[in-house]
Design a protein around this motif. Structure first.
Motif, PDB file in Angstrom:
ATOM      1  N   PHE A 186       0.849  -1.208   0.000  1.00  0.00           N
ATOM      2  CA  PHE A 186       0.000   0.000   0.000  1.00  0.00           C
ATOM      3  C   PHE A 186       0.879   1.250   0.000  1.00  0.00           C
ATOM      4  CE2 PHE A 186      -2.268  -3.297   2.503  1.00  0.00           C
ATOM      5  CZ  PHE A 186      -3.329  -3.528   1.624  1.00  0.00           C
ATOM      6  N   PRO A 187       1.631   1.478  -1.086  1.00  0.00           N
ATOM      7  CA  PRO A 187       2.613   2.577  -1.108  1.00  0.00           C
ATOM      8  C   PRO A 187       2.005   3.968  -0.990  1.00  0.00           C
ATOM      9  CG  PRO A 187       2.322   1.660  -3.306  1.00  0.00           C
ATOM     10  CD  PRO A 187       1.600   0.747  -2.367  1.00  0.00           C
ATOM     11  N   ASN A 188       0.729   4.114  -1.302  1.00  0.00           N
ATOM     12  CA  ASN A 188       0.108   5.436  -1.305  1.00  0.00           C
ATOM     13  C   ASN A 188      -0.750   5.719  -0.072  1.00  0.00           C
ATOM     14  OD1 ASN A 188       1.165   6.032  -3.926  1.00  0.00           O
ATOM     15  ND2 ASN A 188      -0.465   4.774  -4.828  1.00  0.00           N
ATOM     16  N   LEU A 189      -0.762   4.773   0.876  1.00  0.00           N
ATOM     17  CA  LEU A 189      -1.582   4.956   2.069  1.00  0.00           C
ATOM     18  C   LEU A 189      -0.736   5.352   3.268  1.00  0.00           C
ATOM     19  CD1 LEU A 189      -4.080   1.940   1.843  1.00  0.00           C
ATOM     20  CD2 LEU A 189      -4.324   4.273   0.947  1.00  0.00           C
ATOM     21  N   LYS A 190      -1.333   6.115   4.168  1.00  0.00           N
ATOM     22  CA  LYS A 190      -0.650   6.534   5.385  1.00  0.00           C
ATOM     23  C   LYS A 190      -1.627   6.504   6.560  1.00  0.00           C
ATOM     24  CE  LYS A 190       2.773   9.599   3.234  1.00  0.00           C
ATOM     25  NZ  LYS A 190       3.356  10.982   3.218  1.00  0.00           N
ATOM     26  N   ASP A 191      -1.050   6.595   7.731  1.00  0.00           N
ATOM     27  CA  ASP A 191      -1.805   6.752   8.976  1.00  0.00           C
ATOM     28  C   ASP A 191      -2.879   5.678   9.117  1.00  0.00           C
ATOM     29  OD1 ASP A 191      -0.239   9.029   9.492  1.00  0.00           O
ATOM     30  OD2 ASP A 191      -1.611  10.287   8.335  1.00  0.00           O
ATOM     31  N   GLU A 192      -4.087   6.089   9.483  1.00  0.00           N
ATOM     32  CA  GLU A 192      -5.139   5.119   9.781  1.00  0.00           C
ATOM     33  C   GLU A 192      -5.571   4.326   8.558  1.00  0.00           C
ATOM     34  OE1 GLU A 192      -6.330   4.097  12.710  1.00  0.00           O
ATOM     35  OE2 GLU A 192      -4.700   5.347  13.479  1.00  0.00           O
ATOM     36  N   GLU A 193      -5.468   4.933   7.389  1.00  0.00           N
ATOM     37  CA  GLU A 193      -5.834   4.207   6.169  1.00  0.00           C
ATOM     38  C   GLU A 193      -4.891   3.016   5.958  1.00  0.00           C
ATOM     39  OE1 GLU A 193      -5.829   6.987   2.947  1.00  0.00           O
ATOM     40  OE2 GLU A 193      -7.939   7.523   3.243  1.00  0.00           O
ATOM     41  N   LEU A 194      -3.620   3.232   6.227  1.00  0.00           N
ATOM     42  CA  LEU A 194      -2.650   2.147   6.083  1.00  0.00           C
ATOM     43  C   LEU A 194      -2.883   1.073   7.128  1.00  0.00           C
ATOM     44  CD1 LEU A 194      -0.148   0.888   4.820  1.00  0.00           C
ATOM     45  CD2 LEU A 194       1.260   2.378   6.254  1.00  0.00           C
ATOM     46  N   VAL A 195      -3.144   1.471   8.355  1.00  0.00           N
ATOM     47  CA  VAL A 195      -3.422   0.514   9.430  1.00  0.00           C
ATOM     48  C   VAL A 195      -4.632  -0.343   9.075  1.00  0.00           C
ATOM     49  CG1 VAL A 195      -4.172   0.282  11.829  1.00  0.00           C
ATOM     50  CG2 VAL A 195      -2.364   1.917  11.238  1.00  0.00           C
ATOM     51  N   THR A 196      -5.685   0.297   8.617  1.00  0.00           N
ATOM     52  CA  THR A 196      -6.909  -0.435   8.263  1.00  0.00           C
ATOM     53  C   THR A 196      -6.653  -1.400   7.112  1.00  0.00           C
ATOM     54  OG1 THR A 196      -8.303   1.396   8.986  1.00  0.00           O
ATOM     55  CG2 THR A 196      -9.291  -0.194   7.474  1.00  0.00           C
ATOM     56  N   ALA A 197      -5.924  -0.946   6.101  1.00  0.00           N
ATOM     57  CA  ALA A 197      -5.647  -1.797   4.938  1.00  0.00           C
ATOM     58  C   ALA A 197      -4.832  -3.020   5.341  1.00  0.00           C
ATOM     59  CB  ALA A 197      -4.912  -1.000   3.868  1.00  0.00           C
ATOM     60  N   LEU A 198      -3.830  -2.828   6.198  1.00  0.00           N
ATOM     61  CA  LEU A 198      -3.008  -3.961   6.638  1.00  0.00           C
ATOM     62  C   LEU A 198      -3.831  -4.932   7.483  1.00  0.00           C
ATOM     63  CD1 LEU A 198       0.368  -2.225   7.516  1.00  0.00           C
ATOM     64  CD2 LEU A 198       0.006  -3.976   5.772  1.00  0.00           C
ATOM     65  N   LYS A 199      -4.699  -4.421   8.308  1.00  0.00           N
ATOM     66  CA  LYS A 199      -5.544  -5.291   9.124  1.00  0.00           C
ATOM     67  C   LYS A 199      -6.485  -6.119   8.263  1.00  0.00           C
ATOM     68  CE  LYS A 199      -5.654  -2.754  13.508  1.00  0.00           C
ATOM     69  NZ  LYS A 199      -6.509  -2.010  14.473  1.00  0.00           N
ATOM     70  N   ASN A 200      -6.861  -5.580   7.123  1.00  0.00           N
ATOM     71  CA  ASN A 200      -7.794  -6.280   6.240  1.00  0.00           C
ATOM     72  C   ASN A 200      -7.112  -7.321   5.350  1.00  0.00           C
ATOM     73  OD1 ASN A 200     -10.067  -4.955   7.191  1.00  0.00           O
ATOM     74  ND2 ASN A 200      -9.908  -3.287   5.703  1.00  0.00           N
ATOM     75  N   LEU A 201      -5.777  -7.310   5.308  1.00  0.00           N
ATOM     76  CA  LEU A 201      -5.066  -8.353   4.567  1.00  0.00           C
ATOM     77  C   LEU A 201      -5.248  -9.692   5.266  1.00  0.00           C
ATOM     78  CD1 LEU A 201      -1.507  -6.994   3.603  1.00  0.00           C
ATOM     79  CD2 LEU A 201      -3.379  -7.528   2.048  1.00  0.00           C
TER      80      LEU A 201
END
Length: 362
Positions: A186-201
């Motif tokens: 997720f190279p374009n995500l930061k902060d809470e968006e990145l956390v949420t995306a990683l949790k959804n993997l």
């Protein structure tokens, strides 16, 4: 002026008192670990065997992150391959190969401290594989671990779980590469968006990403220079996704090593020199014929698995895992782990105290 001196004196006195309280709070004490386990059953698990008799068993089947305790499996795979002539322990490896996987400020100084320790064993900027494995265990080098996983073969390492009869253990993968999953996927995500995306993997997607990252680290020595965003929430995801297992499984592994009957003598030749580094301390050699261990930690996790045979042929196998720690809890427990383990190994009264206070649970 007099009032000023009085105020300064009061402030100094308060600081002295607070310092004394802090020193006492962090003072090594075996009961610190015991009390934490007793008071936090949802965060802890422990199993203790003494002379083939169950002494303590609390949450033995609870799956928990292993942190660096998982490196025991890699050490076993190395010893088996060395014993069977599949790998040469004296093969010299360029330090630059290891450096591909060294990410500064992520290993608590393990790699730097190991390199200082082995400086006399480095020749032409190369070092033997047996020293790399020792560094993985005694210094907990993550870079060495990552390199060894490729050298030994991750499939072979995971197959070793089956041959050891381990049922409850998640897949072992590249844990240094896992630090870069957010940046890579997720190279374009930061902060809470990145956390949420990683949790959804899914965990399979997460592990799959580590394979491609590992290959990039191997081929490009500069890849590691940009780890991407880091924060406590991302650290927690990395910690939670580390290989998991149970204290029951790791006590069984400790028993297999300590019995001296499960592995061949040739395997023990390689395994003992890796696992039994505590015997390098002469004071331990006065007490024990065999003493091997491996612990692990993250910002949230503390783990330990150990085995011992003392001079009177008493055998001990112990494993305890702790998760969901805050910074203060972790530091305080780390200060007392040696006292806790020494009490178990050498103090019968403390073992009885453990049994009484934690109770025997199936």
């Amino acid at each position: 002026m007099k009032k000023t001196f009085i105020m300064i004196g009061i402030i100094v006195l308060i600081l002295i008192i607070l310092g004394g309280i802090g020193t006492s709070y962090f003072k090594p004490n075996k009961n610190t670990v015991l009390n934490f386990i007793k008071e936090n059953p949802e965060k802890t698990s422990i199993k203790l065997i003494r002379n083939d008799t169950l002494i303590i068993e609390k949450n033995p089947n609870k799956m928990m992150p292993l942190a660096s305790a998982v490196k025991i499996i890699i050490a076993i795979e190395y010893a088996e391959q060395a014993a069977n002539g599949l790998i040469n322990p004296d093969e010299a490896v360029p330090l630059s190969d290891l450096n591909h996987y060294y990410v500064p400020n992520t290993d608590g100084g393990a790699q730097k401290n190991w390199l200082i320790k082995v400086k006399d064993k480095i020749q032409d900027e190369k070092i033997a594989i047996r020293e790399i494995v020792k560094g993985m265990i005694s210094f907990s080098s993550n870079a060495n671990t990552e390199w060894l996983c490729k050298k030994l073969g991750l499939q072979n390492i995971n197959d070793r779980l089956d041959s050891l009869g381990i049922k409850n253990h998640s897949e072992i993968y590249y844990i240094v590469s896992a630090l870069f999953v957010g940046k890579e996927v997720f190279p374009n995500l930061k902060d809470e968006e990145l956390v949420t995306a990683l949790k959804n993997l899914t965990i399979d997607e997460y592990r799959k990403a580590t394979f491609s990252i590992h290959n990039k680290m191997e081929q490009d020595s500069t890849y590691k220079n940009d780890i991407g965003e880091r924060n406590p929430n991302l650290e927690r995801i990395w910690s939670d996704n580390l290989p998991n297992s149970t204290v029951k499984e790791y006590v069984e592994i400790m028993h297999k090593i300590n019995s001296r009957t499960y592995f061949s003598k040739k395997t023990h030749t390689y395994l003992d020199e890796i696992m039994e580094f505590p015997l390098d301390d002469p004071s331990n050699g006065q007490w024990f014929d065999h003493l091997g261990m491996k612990g692990g930690s993250t910002a949230f996790v503390l783990t330990k698995a150990l085995y011992a045979t003392d001079k009177e042929d008493n055998t001990t196998e112990l494993s305890y895992f702790i998760n969901d720690l805050n910074f203060i809890q972790s530091k305080r427990l780390q200060m007392s782990m040696n006292e806790f383990e020494a009490g178990i190994l050498t103090d019968e009264e403390f073992r009885e105290q453990l049994k009484k206070e934690l109770l025997l649970q199936n």
